[in-house]
Write a protein that holds these residues in place. Structure first.
Motif, PDB file in Angstrom:
ATOM      1  N   TYR A   1      -3.322  -3.620  12.436  1.00 56.54           N
ATOM      2  CA  TYR A   1      -1.911  -3.338  12.738  1.00 56.54           C
ATOM      3  C   TYR A   1      -1.351  -2.288  11.780  1.00 56.54           C
ATOM      4  O   TYR A   1      -0.670  -1.341  12.204  1.00 56.54           O
ATOM      5  CB  TYR A   1      -1.088  -4.623  12.647  1.00 56.54           C
ATOM      6  N   LEU A   2      -1.638  -2.437  10.489  1.00 61.23           N
ATOM      7  CA  LEU A   2      -1.136  -1.470   9.505  1.00 61.23           C
ATOM      8  C   LEU A   2      -1.696  -0.076   9.766  1.00 61.23           C
ATOM      9  O   LEU A   2      -0.968   0.919   9.652  1.00 61.23           O
ATOM     10  CB  LEU A   2      -1.497  -1.923   8.090  1.00 61.23           C
ATOM     11  N   ASP A   3      -2.977  -0.010  10.105  1.00 61.35           N
ATOM     12  CA  ASP A   3      -3.586   1.290  10.401  1.00 61.35           C
ATOM     13  C   ASP A   3      -2.890   1.943  11.592  1.00 61.35           C
ATOM     14  O   ASP A   3      -2.590   3.147  11.579  1.00 61.35           O
ATOM     15  CB  ASP A   3      -5.079   1.128  10.686  1.00 61.35           C
ATOM     16  N   GLU A   4      -2.630   1.137  12.631  1.00 61.24           N
ATOM     17  CA  GLU A   4      -1.951   1.676  13.817  1.00 61.24           C
ATOM     18  C   GLU A   4      -0.524   2.091  13.476  1.00 61.24           C
ATOM     19  O   GLU A   4      -0.042   3.141  13.923  1.00 61.24           O
ATOM     20  CB  GLU A   4      -1.938   0.618  14.921  1.00 61.24           C
ATOM     21  N   ARG A   5       0.155   1.290  12.693  1.00 57.29           N
ATOM     22  CA  ARG A   5       1.547   1.591  12.318  1.00 57.29           C
ATOM     23  C   ARG A   5       1.610   2.870  11.484  1.00 57.29           C
ATOM     24  O   ARG A   5       2.473   3.726  11.705  1.00 57.29           O
ATOM     25  CB  ARG A   5       2.145   0.426  11.538  1.00 57.29           C
ATOM     26  N   ASN A   6       0.698   2.989  10.514  1.00 58.09           N
ATOM     27  CA  ASN A   6       0.690   4.179   9.658  1.00 58.09           C
ATOM     28  C   ASN A   6       0.339   5.440  10.447  1.00 58.09           C
ATOM     29  O   ASN A   6       0.782   6.534  10.104  1.00 58.09           O
ATOM     30  CB  ASN A   6      -0.307   3.985   8.507  1.00 58.09           C
TER      31      ASN A   6
END
Length: 214
Positions: A60-65
């Motif tokens: 999720y963090l990778d996608e958000r970033n």
């Protein structure tokens, strides 16, 4: 007396004792072994689940970033890890994203969900503080103050006092604002080796308030 019994008598007494107690002894042994095996299984399950949740949260963090969240990771966390620390983290991030878009109502809804589900006091208090900030933006001053009043985490003392000062200014209570800003600055300075973030802005607010009173 047992020392004076014949081998046959001792064998007969042992047989009688086993007939009377053997079943409970075996059951107790099985339960003890089962408890150990069950506990180890549970520990392994918890560890595996935590690893899986961490992997989904990282996705999720990778996608958000990257600015292109697909929603798959969020759905997995929402459905499979409800109430976990990772779930609360995603709610806080999502609320921050909504606040960035000035969608205060949606941000508030996400933060209220985090407050409801958080098991850790610190995470719940962070959500309360951010909800109080959103309520301040919505001009719901009493509700904002009510959220602040429920925060107990020492690490949030400085920003809580700062927001209390903002609320006082919004009400025209300059004396109350002065007291709150001073408390914020003093708390932020209390540990010279670990100055609280935002100290310079707190000092600026206090200085501006003093200038306006002169």
């Amino acid at each position: 007396m047992a020392d004076y019994l014949t081998d046959e008598e001792q064998a007969e007494r042992l047989k009688q004792w086993w007939d009377k107690n053997g079943t409970s002894l075996v059951v107790g042994l099985i339960l003890a072994v089962g408890a150990v095996v069950g506990w180890r299984y549970y520990q392994g399950y918890v560890a595996d689940r935590a690893d899986a949740a961490a992997a989904v949260f990282t996705a999720y963090l990778d996608e958000r970033n990257a600015g292109s969240p697909s929603g798959d990771a969020l759905r997995t966390i929402d459905d499979d890890y409800t109430g976990s620390a990772y779930h609360i983290f995603t709610l806080l991030y999502r609320a921050a994203d909504q606040a960035e878009e000035k969608d205060w109502e949606e941000a508030l809804a996400l933060l209220e969900r985090a407050i409801e589900l958080a098991n850790a006091d610190m995470l719940r208090d962070i959500a309360r503080y951010r909800a109080a900030k959103v309520l301040y933006q919505l001009d719901r001053l009493d509700d904002s103050e009510a959220q602040l009043a429920q925060i107990r985490s020492v690490g949030l003392a400085a920003p809580v006092s700062e927001l209390a000062g903002d609320l006082a200014v919004a009400r025209g209570d300059l004396a109350g604002a002065d007291q709150a800003y001073r408390a914020a600055v003093e708390t932020a300075r209390s540990d010279p080796a670990n100055i609280a973030p935002g100290l310079a802005f707190m000092e600026l607010k206090l200085a501006s308030l003093v200038d306006n009173e002169q």
